[in-house]
Design a protein around this motif. Sequence first.
Motif, PDB file in Angstrom:
ATOM      1  N   HIS A  17     -54.436  29.892 -25.589  1.00 49.20           N
ATOM      2  CA  HIS A  17     -54.349  29.350 -24.226  1.00 49.20           C
ATOM      3  C   HIS A  17     -53.400  28.164 -24.186  1.00 49.20           C
ATOM      4  N   MET A  18     -53.493  27.279 -25.164  1.00 48.93           N
ATOM      5  CA  MET A  18     -52.612  26.115 -25.211  1.00 48.93           C
ATOM      6  C   MET A  18     -51.150  26.537 -25.355  1.00 48.93           C
ATOM      7  N   ALA A  19     -50.901  27.525 -26.218  1.00 47.43           N
ATOM      8  CA  ALA A  19     -49.527  28.000 -26.403  1.00 47.43           C
ATOM      9  C   ALA A  19     -48.988  28.602 -25.113  1.00 47.43           C
ATOM     10  N   GLY A  20     -49.787  29.448 -24.487  1.00 51.03           N
ATOM     11  CA  GLY A  20     -49.331  30.119 -23.284  1.00 51.03           C
ATOM     12  C   GLY A  20     -49.151  29.199 -22.096  1.00 51.03           C
ATOM     13  N   MET A  21     -49.856  28.068 -22.094  1.00 54.04           N
ATOM     14  CA  MET A  21     -49.788  27.145 -20.955  1.00 54.04           C
ATOM     15  C   MET A  21     -48.876  25.948 -21.206  1.00 54.04           C
ATOM     16  N   ILE A  22     -48.225  25.874 -22.363  1.00 57.10           N
ATOM     17  CA  ILE A  22     -47.417  24.695 -22.671  1.00 57.10           C
ATOM     18  C   ILE A  22     -46.252  24.560 -21.704  1.00 57.10           C
ATOM     19  N   ASP A  23     -45.805  25.687 -21.154  1.00 58.05           N
ATOM     20  CA  ASP A  23     -44.703  25.611 -20.198  1.00 58.05           C
ATOM     21  C   ASP A  23     -45.097  24.811 -18.967  1.00 58.05           C
ATOM     22  N   MET A  24     -46.349  24.992 -18.500  1.00 55.61           N
ATOM     23  CA  MET A  24     -46.796  24.258 -17.327  1.00 55.61           C
ATOM     24  C   MET A  24     -46.951  22.771 -17.638  1.00 55.61           C
ATOM     25  N   VAL A  25     -47.350  22.460 -18.869  1.00 50.33           N
ATOM     26  CA  VAL A  25     -47.499  21.068 -19.288  1.00 50.33           C
ATOM     27  C   VAL A  25     -46.141  20.376 -19.319  1.00 50.33           C
ATOM     28  N   ALA A  26     -45.142  21.067 -19.861  1.00 51.31           N
ATOM     29  CA  ALA A  26     -43.834  20.450 -20.107  1.00 51.31           C
ATOM     30  C   ALA A  26     -42.812  20.736 -19.013  1.00 51.31           C
ATOM     31  N   LEU A  27     -43.249  21.253 -17.873  1.00 50.48           N
ATOM     32  CA  LEU A  27     -42.304  21.681 -16.832  1.00 50.48           C
ATOM     33  C   LEU A  27     -41.323  20.589 -16.404  1.00 50.48           C
ATOM     34  N   PRO A  28     -41.778  19.351 -16.154  1.00 48.48           N
ATOM     35  CA  PRO A  28     -40.806  18.320 -15.755  1.00 48.48           C
ATOM     36  C   PRO A  28     -39.764  18.048 -16.837  1.00 48.48           C
ATOM     37  N   LEU A  29     -40.184  18.011 -18.105  1.00 52.65           N
ATOM     38  CA  LEU A  29     -39.240  17.804 -19.207  1.00 52.65           C
ATOM     39  C   LEU A  29     -38.275  18.972 -19.320  1.00 52.65           C
ATOM     40  N   TRP A  30     -38.764  20.153 -19.074  1.00 54.36           N
ATOM     41  CA  TRP A  30     -37.970  21.371 -19.172  1.00 54.36           C
ATOM     42  C   TRP A  30     -36.833  21.357 -18.147  1.00 54.36           C
ATOM     43  N   ILE A  31     -37.175  21.165 -16.890  1.00 56.20           N
ATOM     44  CA  ILE A  31     -36.165  21.114 -15.833  1.00 56.20           C
ATOM     45  C   ILE A  31     -35.199  19.949 -16.082  1.00 56.20           C
ATOM     46  N   GLY A  32     -35.765  18.798 -16.404  1.00 59.93           N
ATOM     47  CA  GLY A  32     -34.930  17.625 -16.643  1.00 59.93           C
ATOM     48  C   GLY A  32     -33.978  17.809 -17.811  1.00 59.93           C
ATOM     49  N   GLY A  33     -34.452  18.434 -18.885  1.00 57.70           N
ATOM     50  CA  GLY A  33     -33.606  18.660 -20.054  1.00 57.70           C
ATOM     51  C   GLY A  33     -32.445  19.594 -19.756  1.00 57.70           C
ATOM     52  N   LEU A  34     -32.713  20.654 -19.000  1.00 55.43           N
ATOM     53  CA  LEU A  34     -31.645  21.592 -18.651  1.00 55.43           C
ATOM     54  C   LEU A  34     -30.582  20.920 -17.781  1.00 55.43           C
ATOM     55  N   MET A  35     -31.025  20.041 -16.886  1.00 54.05           N
ATOM     56  CA  MET A  35     -30.068  19.385 -15.988  1.00 54.05           C
ATOM     57  C   MET A  35     -29.306  18.260 -16.696  1.00 54.05           C
ATOM     58  N   GLN A  36     -30.031  17.439 -17.455  1.00 53.67           N
ATOM     59  CA  GLN A  36     -29.401  16.260 -18.046  1.00 53.67           C
ATOM     60  C   GLN A  36     -28.574  16.599 -19.282  1.00 53.67           C
ATOM     61  N   HIS A  37     -29.118  17.428 -20.167  1.00 55.49           N
ATOM     62  CA  HIS A  37     -28.455  17.681 -21.450  1.00 55.49           C
ATOM     63  C   HIS A  37     -27.572  18.927 -21.418  1.00 55.49           C
ATOM     64  N   TYR A  38     -28.062  19.998 -20.797  1.00 53.37           N
ATOM     65  CA  TYR A  38     -27.260  21.217 -20.723  1.00 53.37           C
ATOM     66  C   TYR A  38     -26.315  21.214 -19.526  1.00 53.37           C
ATOM     67  N   ARG A  39     -26.444  20.189 -18.684  1.00 50.42           N
ATOM     68  CA  ARG A  39     -25.588  20.024 -17.501  1.00 50.42           C
ATOM     69  C   ARG A  39     -25.685  21.215 -16.538  1.00 50.42           C
ATOM     70  N   PHE A  40     -26.895  21.786 -16.442  1.00 54.98           N
ATOM     71  CA  PHE A  40     -27.142  22.836 -15.456  1.00 54.98           C
ATOM     72  C   PHE A  40     -27.233  22.196 -14.072  1.00 54.98           C
TER      73      PHE A  40
END
Length: 392
Positions: A17-40
């Motif tokens: 359950h923790m593995a499958g839900m980690i995306d919801m936990v880290a969603l702000p970091l995920w979006i932010g990382g793609l925009m800031q570092h990958y320049r999406f």
Amino acid sequence: MSNPIGVGGKAALTIGHMAGMIDMVALPLWIGGLMQHYRFSPQHAGITVTLFLLGVVIASAVLAPLFNRIPRRLVTVAGFTVAAVCFLLMALQPIDGASFGMLAPLHAMAGLGAGCGLSLVHGAIGRTDNPHRLFGMVNLAVAVLGIAVFAAVPGMVVLHGASVLFLVFAAAMGLGALACLVGFPDVGDAEQPLSADAGQGRRSGLIWMPIAVVICLTLNQSMVFAFVERIGAARGFGAGDVQAVLVTLGFVNLLPGPLAAWMQHRVSPLAVGLAGPVGQALLAITLSSALAFPPYALAVVLYVSMVIFTHTFLFGLLSRLDPSGRATSATPAMMMMGSCLGPAVGGFIVSGFGYQGLGWAAGAVSSVAVVLMLRLRAQLRGHADADQAAFA
């Protein structure tokens, strides 16, 4: 039929359950990382993560009806393994905007894999001897994971780049695969019929109503919560104060899972299913309309907890309406469907009506949930064989 499982089985389901839900936990970091570092661009970052969430929805929707006809341990392990490999490949991609062409399909594939694993984990939880309590405790584990992620990962991303986030996701999915390989529990004969009595068969036909209520709850959560930081800035609240509220929220989220487990036999799931959407609407109206910081902060801190608490009772209710595990196996589809739609719907509302419109839109969605719960309660009480102690 419900099935008692040992500590090892519960630990495997918790880790899955923790593995499958980690995306919801880290969603702000995920979006932010793609925009800031990958320049999406914001659109590319949103599309990329949405592809993952859609993959989860599709996998869960496909597998849930097949829950009693597939090798559950094998499919769970294979799903988490596919997700781990996809995230590992993402971490190896160049950190630039040109990576979108590779990251997008890898996100979709990872979502399909994670959705397979998470769907069968939730189905297995629904087949245990006390699904309500176990679901409450695995949500506590996810809250602990969220605190750990926000404590460690942002600093790692600053030092080593956004690819670290994908390595963390890969490690989580790999751990989920290993835990389920070793300890995924036997939750009964896969070929066992749903129920032998006609009364249970009639109740199983009502499962679409609590499923729709869960979708309403998660739609409201993502629709409003995606704009919490922006609402605070628009009201003139300091960035540090808003950040402190979000940190406090992480610790408050430790409470609703255990509290729901403790209150399992003290409160009717139908009563919680009615009160939860009402409470969510009131909190949404408060945080989207408040001009003073204290009511805004209180509403933000309680907003996610309201969903966790209510969903735990609805999960237990679904496991009793459909003891086969098929309905609870669709939990990722219910959750991610609302999560996918929420930010887009919220953006449209904010553009047309301002932030205050989010609260009233949440009230409208909650009204639909309340009507569904009232109808479910009436139909359950209309069955002569309904278990009033469990459902009334």
